[in-house]
Write a protein that holds these residues in place. Sequence first.
Motif, PDB file in Angstrom:
ATOM      1  N   VAL A  31       0.585  -1.230   0.406  1.00  0.00           N
ATOM      2  CA  VAL A  31      -0.292  -0.015  -0.175  1.00  0.00           C
ATOM      3  C   VAL A  31       1.011   1.157  -0.680  1.00  0.00           C
ATOM      4  CG1 VAL A  31      -1.733   1.067   1.219  1.00  0.00           C
ATOM      5  CG2 VAL A  31      -1.800  -1.340   1.074  1.00  0.00           C
ATOM      6  N   PHE A  59       1.178   4.224  -2.445  1.00  0.00           N
ATOM      7  CA  PHE A  59       0.778   5.488  -2.722  1.00  0.00           C
ATOM      8  C   PHE A  59       1.924   6.840  -2.811  1.00  0.00           C
ATOM      9  CE2 PHE A  59       0.424   9.469  -0.187  1.00  0.00           C
ATOM     10  CZ  PHE A  59       0.328   9.864   0.512  1.00  0.00           C
ATOM     11  N   MET A 104      -3.221   9.024  -2.313  1.00  0.00           N
ATOM     12  CA  MET A 104      -3.515   8.543  -1.420  1.00  0.00           C
ATOM     13  C   MET A 104      -5.278   8.329  -1.537  1.00  0.00           C
ATOM     14  SD  MET A 104      -4.731   9.221   2.892  1.00  0.00           S
ATOM     15  CE  MET A 104      -5.619  10.108   2.285  1.00  0.00           C
ATOM     16  N   THR A 111      -5.205   5.114  -4.807  1.00  0.00           N
ATOM     17  CA  THR A 111      -4.221   4.577  -4.566  1.00  0.00           C
ATOM     18  C   THR A 111      -5.810   2.932  -4.507  1.00  0.00           C
ATOM     19  OG1 THR A 111      -4.436   4.939  -1.859  1.00  0.00           O
ATOM     20  CG2 THR A 111      -2.501   4.753  -3.579  1.00  0.00           C
ATOM     21  N   ARG A 112      -6.467   3.628  -4.033  1.00  0.00           N
ATOM     22  CA  ARG A 112      -8.651   3.266  -3.240  1.00  0.00           C
ATOM     23  C   ARG A 112      -9.098   3.058  -4.548  1.00  0.00           C
ATOM     24  NH1 ARG A 112      -6.793   1.487   0.061  1.00  0.00           N
ATOM     25  NH2 ARG A 112      -6.491   2.072   2.131  1.00  0.00           N
ATOM     26  N   SER A 154     -12.656   8.781  -1.117  1.00  0.00           N
ATOM     27  CA  SER A 154     -11.682   9.045  -2.314  1.00  0.00           C
ATOM     28  C   SER A 154     -12.069   9.570  -3.659  1.00  0.00           C
ATOM     29  CB  SER A 154     -10.866   7.313  -3.376  1.00  0.00           C
ATOM     30  OG  SER A 154     -12.056   6.319  -2.910  1.00  0.00           O
ATOM     31  N   ASP A 161     -11.998   2.938   5.867  1.00  0.00           N
ATOM     32  CA  ASP A 161     -10.973   3.332   5.270  1.00  0.00           C
ATOM     33  C   ASP A 161     -10.152   4.556   5.002  1.00  0.00           C
ATOM     34  OD1 ASP A 161     -11.219   2.775   1.765  1.00  0.00           O
ATOM     35  OD2 ASP A 161     -10.729   1.042   2.711  1.00  0.00           O
ATOM     36  N   TYR A 162     -10.534   5.595   5.413  1.00  0.00           N
ATOM     37  CA  TYR A 162     -10.491   6.888   5.814  1.00  0.00           C
ATOM     38  C   TYR A 162      -9.162   6.909   6.409  1.00  0.00           C
ATOM     39  CZ  TYR A 162      -9.703  11.646   5.630  1.00  0.00           C
ATOM     40  OH  TYR A 162      -9.819  12.904   4.891  1.00  0.00           O
ATOM     41  N   SER A 168      -6.211   4.830   5.111  1.00  0.00           N
ATOM     42  CA  SER A 168      -5.437   5.885   4.610  1.00  0.00           C
ATOM     43  C   SER A 168      -4.408   6.270   5.514  1.00  0.00           C
ATOM     44  CB  SER A 168      -6.677   6.195   3.302  1.00  0.00           C
ATOM     45  OG  SER A 168      -6.475   4.918   3.065  1.00  0.00           O
ATOM     46  N   GLN A 206      -0.635   7.782   5.038  1.00  0.00           N
ATOM     47  CA  GLN A 206      -0.269   8.733   4.229  1.00  0.00           C
ATOM     48  C   GLN A 206       0.690   9.536   5.345  1.00  0.00           C
ATOM     49  OE1 GLN A 206      -3.387  11.497   3.579  1.00  0.00           O
ATOM     50  NE2 GLN A 206      -2.235  12.463   2.580  1.00  0.00           N
TER      51      GLN A 206
END
Lengths: 210, 311
Positions: A27, A31, A66, A69-70, A77, A181-182, A185, A189
């Motif tokens: 991941v 990113f 970011m 990537t989803r 996203s 999910d957020y 991510s 990041q």
Amino acid sequence: MSLALLLHMTITFTPASRAPMHSPSQVKRDFLKQWLKCLQMCSYPKKEMSILERKKAIKLSADVAMASTRNATSCWSLALIAKASKEGNNKCLVEHLLDQESERGKMASTFQLAILNKKLRSKKIIKKSCSVRRVKKLAPRMVLASSVAKRLVKNRTQVLKSLVPGGESMDEFSLIRETLDYIVSLRVQVDVMRCLANASDLLNCKGVHG
Amino acid sequence: MELGKCAEARSADCGEKAEEIGAEHFQLGEEIRTLVSAPPASGSSFTALLELPATQAVKLLHSPELEETPRAAELPPVFPACKLSVFLGAGNSPETGSIPVKQELTDSDSPPDNSLPLAADPMAVDGDRKLTKRKEREKKVVKGPAKKSKTAAACEADREKLPYVHARREKINARMKLLQELVPGCNKISGTAMVLDEIINHVQSLQRQVEFLSMRLAAVNPRIDINLDSLLAAENGSLLDSNFSGIIMPSMWPEGQFNVNRQQCPQVWHQTVWGREEGNPNFITPENSLLSYNSSANSASLHSNQLKMEL
């Protein structure tokens, strides 16, 4: 030391951390790759930027990277990309990035943007009309614990909706999933950016002292 | 059973329906019409339910009972959706007369539960009262009702729809548990509101960290120039899952100067990296001339065991 070099270094040196979906380093690599591309696109238009412009460019590239990537699998996203491409400066940047990635993602983002706009507009109308029409009856009423708790939860849900990109147009059920999910991510990041910043500091210090 | 089927058929739509409900909120009469047009499934009983109280709902809507704030119009849709779905399968006889709402409101005694008004409502119900409460409840869902009426009416309907509602709540609770595990420090907290508090704080702190780090990165580098071709060429061959976490540790260092001597110790760097990654020579070559990492002279505490092993 340019930023990209540091980025490249950190590609190989990303520490392992928890990420539920793929392998954590995968991941992070994704990113980083995206971020690299974004930064490259940022740097082409102008060579000398003020610190604030740089910061904005960095943050924007990181956010878009970011989100991409989803691969348009999550609502936030799409909302983030849609929001980013709304501004005129970033539009070509984001579109360029998305063109490289997938047409599907781009279409999804524009579609999502339309939906969001519509919903936000309608909600604004409702809010205005409600505040005009509604006569607040502050009749004293026995406050039930459940009602208090519900109000608290409702307030916090509203705040969370404002935090997560695109959260206003979600029901609570999907909001929780999007938040999960957020958060993941965001952690990726932050980890990557922190690695990069530390590496740059380290190299600068070594450069000074060595 | 038809009630259950109707409810389940609309389970997926409750969220969107609640959105639509909120979207059309500005006219109370129109809300009912929206509700009528919204449900995709047959729900003949539902539409009958809706058509009937259209006039009375408007009357009830203007009753002084309603004191909810405007924000209640945007209830988290899962709550009104749950309660709304409760009504969907209610194929009941048409209402005969208007029953005073206040009486039902004051009768309820809802226990503290922020998810649902609990059952165990000792009120006796007949069909008319049920129907009235449901209609009144549904329009309160639309409008943002007073909480007492919500609890009163919803208690009634919940008893019928308990399994379905429980399933949905369980899903939400499962996801909340996942969130609790993800956010540090949430495991010990009980109560949705506090957990949501922690989640909000966590998300805000992560976002602030991103801002701060991007500013930090912007300060370090004079410009964002990228020598991409060679990097990308090497990148493909060198993406390994390195555990070389020593060079990158989450500790704060003072901001370095901008003048990084690029010619300094490329050899040292080369050796260092070579020592670490025997199987990935591709990575090394483009980096030599560009990096100035003096690892041999390093005495910083940042470096991990891996780095010290190579030296």
